[in-house]
Every structure is written in structure tokens, then in C-alpha cells.
Design a protein around this motif. Structure first.
Motif, PDB file in Angstrom:
ATOM      1  N   PRO A   1       0.634  -1.078   0.318  1.00 23.22           N
ATOM      2  CA  PRO A   1       0.018   0.158   0.049  1.00 23.22           C
ATOM      3  C   PRO A   1       0.847   1.240  -0.075  1.00 23.22           C
ATOM      4  CG  PRO A   1       0.280  -1.092   2.272  1.00 23.22           C
ATOM      5  CD  PRO A   1       0.723  -1.875   1.162  1.00 23.22           C
ATOM      6  N   PRO A   2       0.581   2.558  -0.594  1.00 22.71           N
ATOM      7  CA  PRO A   2       1.015   3.639  -0.815  1.00 22.71           C
ATOM      8  C   PRO A   2       1.884   3.968   1.189  1.00 22.71           C
ATOM      9  CG  PRO A   2      -0.930   3.614  -0.844  1.00 22.71           C
ATOM     10  CD  PRO A   2      -1.056   2.520  -1.026  1.00 22.71           C
ATOM     11  N   LYS A   3       1.652   4.401   1.329  1.00 26.56           N
ATOM     12  CA  LYS A   3       2.998   4.848   2.354  1.00 26.56           C
ATOM     13  C   LYS A   3       2.033   5.640   3.378  1.00 26.56           C
ATOM     14  CE  LYS A   3       7.685   4.128   1.926  1.00 26.56           C
ATOM     15  NZ  LYS A   3       8.060   2.875   2.339  1.00 26.56           N
ATOM     16  N   TYR A   4       1.060   6.771   2.989  1.00 29.39           N
ATOM     17  CA  TYR A   4       0.249   7.456   3.157  1.00 29.39           C
ATOM     18  C   TYR A   4      -1.380   6.926   3.804  1.00 29.39           C
ATOM     19  CZ  TYR A   4      -2.606   7.056  -1.128  1.00 29.39           C
ATOM     20  OH  TYR A   4      -2.867   7.146  -1.656  1.00 29.39           O
ATOM     21  N   LEU A   5      -0.991   5.734   3.680  1.00 27.06           N
ATOM     22  CA  LEU A   5      -2.160   4.782   3.914  1.00 27.06           C
ATOM     23  C   LEU A   5      -1.690   3.852   4.970  1.00 27.06           C
ATOM     24  CD1 LEU A   5      -5.425   4.349   3.250  1.00 27.06           C
ATOM     25  CD2 LEU A   5      -4.491   2.294   1.319  1.00 27.06           C
ATOM     26  N   PRO A   6      -2.314   4.034   6.052  1.00 28.86           N
ATOM     27  CA  PRO A   6      -2.078   3.523   6.972  1.00 28.86           C
ATOM     28  C   PRO A   6      -3.045   1.962   6.877  1.00 28.86           C
ATOM     29  CG  PRO A   6      -2.345   5.330   7.889  1.00 28.86           C
ATOM     30  CD  PRO A   6      -2.937   5.655   6.559  1.00 28.86           C
ATOM     31  N   THR A   7      -2.074   1.634   7.376  1.00 31.43           N
ATOM     32  CA  THR A   7      -2.069  -0.130   7.259  1.00 31.43           C
ATOM     33  C   THR A   7      -1.612  -1.320   7.808  1.00 31.43           C
ATOM     34  OG1 THR A   7      -3.146   0.070   3.970  1.00 31.43           O
ATOM     35  CG2 THR A   7      -2.962  -1.959   5.185  1.00 31.43           C
ATOM     36  N   LEU A   8      -2.712  -2.285   7.990  1.00 32.68           N
ATOM     37  CA  LEU A   8      -2.020  -4.123   8.269  1.00 32.68           C
ATOM     38  C   LEU A   8      -2.573  -4.907   8.159  1.00 32.68           C
ATOM     39  CD1 LEU A   8      -3.001  -3.547  13.064  1.00 32.68           C
ATOM     40  CD2 LEU A   8      -4.270  -3.181  10.589  1.00 32.68           C
ATOM     41  N   ARG A   9      -2.570  -5.867   8.489  1.00 37.73           N
ATOM     42  CA  ARG A   9      -2.773  -7.056   7.949  1.00 37.73           C
ATOM     43  C   ARG A   9      -3.436  -7.900   9.226  1.00 37.73           C
ATOM     44  NH1 ARG A   9      -1.402 -10.987   3.871  1.00 37.73           N
ATOM     45  NH2 ARG A   9      -2.111 -13.378   4.101  1.00 37.73           N
ATOM     46  N   THR A  10      -4.398  -9.134   8.602  1.00 39.62           N
ATOM     47  CA  THR A  10      -4.842 -10.031  10.118  1.00 39.62           C
ATOM     48  C   THR A  10      -4.279 -11.686   9.497  1.00 39.62           C
ATOM     49  OG1 THR A  10      -5.712  -8.825  11.695  1.00 39.62           O
ATOM     50  CG2 THR A  10      -5.749 -11.617  11.211  1.00 39.62           C
ATOM     51  N   LEU A  11      -2.866 -12.362   9.801  1.00 40.78           N
ATOM     52  CA  LEU A  11      -2.542 -13.162   9.094  1.00 40.78           C
ATOM     53  C   LEU A  11      -3.469 -14.861   9.735  1.00 40.78           C
ATOM     54  CD1 LEU A  11      -0.488 -14.489   7.568  1.00 40.78           C
ATOM     55  CD2 LEU A  11       0.827 -14.668   8.777  1.00 40.78           C
ATOM     56  N   HIS A  12      -4.000 -15.283   8.855  1.00 38.32           N
ATOM     57  CA  HIS A  12      -4.877 -16.173   9.889  1.00 38.32           C
ATOM     58  C   HIS A  12      -4.677 -17.512   9.261  1.00 38.32           C
ATOM     59  CE1 HIS A  12      -8.213 -14.118  11.650  1.00 38.32           C
ATOM     60  NE2 HIS A  12      -8.398 -13.358  10.152  1.00 38.32           N
ATOM     61  N   GLY A  13      -3.343 -17.665   8.435  1.00 40.70           N
ATOM     62  CA  GLY A  13      -3.323 -18.771   7.862  1.00 40.70           C
ATOM     63  C   GLY A  13      -1.323 -18.891   7.385  1.00 40.70           C
ATOM     64  N   HIS A  14      -0.947 -19.582   6.574  1.00 41.54           N
ATOM     65  CA  HIS A  14      -0.187 -19.890   6.037  1.00 41.54           C
ATOM     66  C   HIS A  14       1.046 -19.474   5.306  1.00 41.54           C
ATOM     67  CE1 HIS A  14       0.593 -22.522   9.394  1.00 41.54           C
ATOM     68  NE2 HIS A  14       0.007 -23.797   9.378  1.00 41.54           N
ATOM     69  N   GLN A  15       0.338 -18.740   3.963  1.00 41.04           N
ATOM     70  CA  GLN A  15       0.730 -18.701   2.892  1.00 41.04           C
ATOM     71  C   GLN A  15       1.952 -17.920   2.292  1.00 41.04           C
ATOM     72  OE1 GLN A  15      -1.202 -19.660   0.241  1.00 41.04           O
ATOM     73  NE2 GLN A  15      -0.022 -18.921  -1.672  1.00 41.04           N
ATOM     74  N   PRO A  16       2.188 -16.984   4.162  1.00 41.52           N
ATOM     75  CA  PRO A  16       3.715 -15.655   3.259  1.00 41.52           C
ATOM     76  C   PRO A  16       4.902 -16.736   3.480  1.00 41.52           C
ATOM     77  CG  PRO A  16       1.589 -14.965   5.015  1.00 41.52           C
ATOM     78  CD  PRO A  16       1.912 -16.524   4.865  1.00 41.52           C
ATOM     79  N   TYR A  17       4.741 -18.168   3.602  1.00 39.62           N
ATOM     80  CA  TYR A  17       5.734 -18.928   4.270  1.00 39.62           C
ATOM     81  C   TYR A  17       5.860 -20.910   3.695  1.00 39.62           C
ATOM     82  CZ  TYR A  17       3.924 -19.915   8.653  1.00 39.62           C
ATOM     83  OH  TYR A  17       2.781 -19.739   9.375  1.00 39.62           O
ATOM     84  N   CYS A  18       4.683 -20.384   2.080  1.00 40.09           N
ATOM     85  CA  CYS A  18       3.974 -22.093   1.928  1.00 40.09           C
ATOM     86  C   CYS A  18       3.168 -22.155   1.476  1.00 40.09           C
ATOM     87  CB  CYS A  18       3.398 -22.599   3.262  1.00 40.09           C
ATOM     88  SG  CYS A  18       2.273 -24.230   3.368  1.00 40.09           S
ATOM     89  N   PRO A  19       4.094 -22.150   0.253  1.00 42.70           N
ATOM     90  CA  PRO A  19       2.972 -22.019  -1.527  1.00 42.70           C
ATOM     91  C   PRO A  19       1.341 -22.530  -0.813  1.00 42.70           C
ATOM     92  CG  PRO A  19       4.679 -22.402  -1.645  1.00 42.70           C
ATOM     93  CD  PRO A  19       5.031 -22.555   0.011  1.00 42.70           C
ATOM     94  N   SER A  20       1.198 -23.746  -0.686  1.00 44.00           N
ATOM     95  CA  SER A  20       0.022 -24.261  -1.042  1.00 44.00           C
ATOM     96  C   SER A  20      -0.596 -23.963   0.292  1.00 44.00           C
ATOM     97  CB  SER A  20       0.678 -26.190  -0.454  1.00 44.00           C
ATOM     98  OG  SER A  20       0.836 -26.077   0.663  1.00 44.00           O
ATOM     99  N   GLY A  21       0.138 -23.078   1.472  1.00 41.99           N
ATOM    100  CA  GLY A  21      -0.306 -23.056   2.674  1.00 41.99           C
ATOM    101  C   GLY A  21      -1.002 -24.183   3.288  1.00 41.99           C
ATOM    102  N   SER A  22      -0.809 -25.349   3.148  1.00 39.53           N
ATOM    103  CA  SER A  22      -1.402 -26.579   3.468  1.00 39.53           C
ATOM    104  C   SER A  22      -0.678 -26.642   5.244  1.00 39.53           C
ATOM    105  CB  SER A  22      -1.463 -27.461   3.158  1.00 39.53           C
ATOM    106  OG  SER A  22      -0.290 -28.442   2.578  1.00 39.53           O
TER     107      SER A  22
END
Length: 381
Positions: free
Chosen positions: A82-103
Motif C-alpha cells: 500500500p502507499p505509505k500515506y495509507l495506514p495499513t495492517l494485515r491479520t494473518l490467519h494462515g501459512h501462505q507467506p511461507y508455504c506456497p500450498s498454505g497447508s
């Protein structure tokens, strides 16, 4: 405060929609304005939940800016930061950021995956361990999504729903100082009665009937339980017919009831009639929602020691933990609570106490607003 919630299909049936609905209702009750954004068209329960369709990230950011959103709360991946002027955060409920299958589940071996992310290792996992699809389109898409997650989530604050998820994120190279643990909350206004003392004692499985959920292991363990017990399975999935056949093959068909998909009223009825809930997952559950259901309803939990489950189920305090795939341990734990009502009552009462003191919606919302304020301050710097 003006808050925007984003998901790919924000009101699709499931735990994500339930979570977003509950926190957004609490935010509105506190006097905040809430908007919903979705990549794909979908309908809410009422006009107030009507989402704004934003097929691309640029449209999402533009709409959020037009509506003067103070915080954009992501619940699913985006392809660009996101653009730096837009305050943004993400709630992570799963494994996709380090597991391509997410499983995080090796289906060939029916056990959780413990490897760190690497393109070579995860390709091996897809083709040899069967942890994900090997269809070329899906394979490329999964790896691209993990790469996108690496780009975006290394730049914005991330909320994980368990310490386990944070540990996995840090292990895979994400910045520790951007990751914050905020546990989920237990349902409110649930059952406070002790488990019934009727015979035979009932145990309950709640969830999808899929390989990673461990129903096969549960049925094989039930076969070893000498004490008369009955198992209620609430849920449906691709393995439902196979598991019904397995129950008959193992000779436990008369000790198991497959209820299929059930509504909230029926779920509560089954939980109230249970001695304990059984949570035999074979993948790394990010948080373990079933444990929260059990605690809110004064029921003990028998759970596999995987993923985020051990953050909420504490051995001998509010439940019993077992080694994944250990038929002997799971059977012994079922027999233990089947023959010791007082222990089941004690574990359930402690779980209820934990739910009402540690895992409340109020506590969760206080933590969430602290993180919102932190994100706003960060974007002003």
C-alpha cells in the motif's frame, strides 16, 4: 475512527467472515465508522454490510483514500504494498507467506510439514510429499502468491493469531518488529453447565472431514477404546463417504453418528451433550478455533500438539494434548475422560475461566485498537 476491512470475498461463508463481522459490529458499537472492501462481488446480511467492490489494489487504495479511511485492515493478501500515506495492517490467519500450498500438511505421509520455506524444498514437497497441487497453473500461482506476500508483509505491520504463526514468520525471514500476536476470542454467551453424566459419554468432532483434520486417525483410535463411548461428527467434506465406510470397516459404525453440516443451534446442542471435544488435526492449525468453542462451553479438549493449538490448550489445565497420529495416546485420552467425569468437568471449568478472562472480545478489541493507533502513528512519521 474510520476503518476499512478488506478480503477477497469478504462475506464468503467461513470463520473469516464471522471474525470480520464480529469485530466490525464491536467497532460500530464503539462509535467508529466501518467500510467493507472486496475483490469479488458478494452480499452481506444487510445493507450496512454492503461491500465496495475493488477488483485491483489500485482501486482499493483509491477508494480507501476517498472515504478518508484512517486504517485499512487487510484479512487476505494483496499483490503490491500500500502507499505509505495509507495506514495499513494485515491479520494473518494462515501459512501462505511461507508455504506456497498454505497447508503445512504432507498428505502422502499424513503428518504436518516442519520445513522452512525454500523454492526447491517446497517444490519437492508438492511433487513428492503431495502438500499441494502440481497442476502447472496452480503451482505457479501458489509460488507467485508467496513471493508477493514476502514483498508486502516485509513492509507493513502484521497481526498473527498465535505465537506459533509469529515464530514461523520470523523463522522465514519476516521482520520481528513488524509482527504482533493478538489471540482470537472465544464466543460469548455460551454454555456454563458441566458435562452430562449420561452413559455412554459422548465426544464430539467439529470441522471439515478432510485428510488434514485427522478423522481417519480418530476413528482408528476409537476402535481401541474399550470403554463404551459415542462419537458425534459435525461437519462435511471430501472424505465424508470414505470415513463412513472406514467406520463400518473398523466395526465402530454403531458408535459414530455423522451429522453432516449443522447450524449454530445444533452445534451448541451437540457441544452441551458432549463430555469433551476432540481436535485431532494433522496440520499446523494457525490458532485452533475448536479449542475456543470448547472453552466457551465449559468443555475439555483432547487435541493434537500441532501449530497454534498448544497456545490455547494447556496439558492438564483445560485439556489433554496428544502426539499426532498416535492411536495409543488418543485412545488413552478418550478413555481417561470417559472414565473420569470429575477430570472432564475440572478441565472444562478451567477452560471456561480462561475464555472469560483471557480470550474475550473486549480484550481483543482493546489490543486491536492499540495496534490501529500504532499503525496511524507509523504512517505519520
Amino acid at each position: 475512527m474510520i476503518i476499512g476491512h478488506y478480503d477477497h470475498e469478504i462475506w464468503a461463508k467461513g470463520g473469516m467472515a464471522t471474525y470480520i463481522r464480529r469485530i466490525s459490529n464491536a467497532q460500530r458499537e464503539a462509535g467508529h465508522r466501518v467500510h467493507f472492501f472486496t475483490r469479488f462481488p458478494c452480499n452481506g446480511l444487510n445493507l450496512a454490510e454492503a461491500p465496495i467492490v475493488t477488483p485491483t489494489e489500485l482501486e482499493l487504495f483509491t477508494q480507501a483514500e476517498k472515504l478518508n479511511v484512517d486504517v485499512l485492515h487487510l484479512h487476505r493478501s494483496i499483490a503490491v504494498p500500500p502507499p505509505k500515506y495509507l495506514p495499513t495492517l494485515r491479520t494473518l490467519h494462515g501459512h501462505q507467506p511461507y508455504c506456497p500450498s498454505g497447508s503445512r500438511f504432507l498428505e502422502r505421509w499424513h503428518k504436518p510439514c516442519d520445513r522452512a520455506y525454500s523454492p526447491v524444498g517446497c517444490l519437492w514437497g508438492h511433487f513428492i510429499d503431495r502438500c499441494g497441487s502440481i497442476r502447472p497453473h496452480n503451482l505457479v500461482k501458489n509460488f507467485q502468491q508467496t513471493q508477493q506476500e514476502q514483498t508486502v508483509l516485509s513492509q507493513i505491520p502484521v497481526i498473527t493469531v498465535s505465537h506459533f504463526l509469529k515464530e514461523q514468520m520470523v523463522r522465514n525471514g519476516y521482520p520481528d518488529d513488524l509482527i504482533h500476536v493478538l489471540h482470537l476470542f472465544a464466543p460469548e454467551g455460551s454454555n456454563n453447565d458441566p458435562p452430562p453424566q449420561t452413559e455412554p459419554p459422548h465426544f464430539m468432532f467439529l470441522g471439515r472431514i478432510a485428510p488434514q483434520k485427522g478423522v481417519d486417525w480418530l476413528l482408528r483410535s476409537l476402535q481401541q477404546v474399550k470403554q463404551p463411548v459415542h462419537l458425534d461428527i459435525a461437519g462435511e467434506g471430501e472424505q465424508e463417504a470414505e470415513m463412513k465406510a472406514l467406520a463400518e470397516k473398523l466395526g465402530v459404525g454403531d458408535r459414530v453418528t455423522f451429522h453432516g453440516w449443522v447450524d449454530t443451534e445444533k452445534i451448541n446442542q451437540l457441544i452441551c451433550g458432549a463430555r469433551a471435544l476432540i481436535f485431532p488435526s494433522l496440520w499446523h492449525e494457525p490458532a485452533g478455533l475448536v479449542a475456543f468453542e470448547a472453552m466457551a462451553n465449559s468443555r475439555a479438549v483432547i487435541a493434537s500438539c500441532v501449530g497454534g493449538i498448544s497456545s490455547t490448550v494447556i496439558q492438564g489445565v483445560n485439556g489433554l494434548l496428544v502426539t499426532p497420529n498416535s492411536v495409543d495416546e488418543l485412545a488413552a485420552s478418550i478413555e481417561c475422560l470417559a472414565t473420569d467425569w470429575k477430570l472432564a468437568m475440572k478441565l472444562g471449568a478451567e477452560g471456561r475461566s480462561m475464555a472469560s478472562q483471557q480470550y474475550t472480545l473486549t480484550t481483543h478489541m482493546e489490543g486491536l485498537f492499540c495496534l490501529y493507533e500504532m499503525v496511524i502513528r507509523r504512517s505519520d512519521q
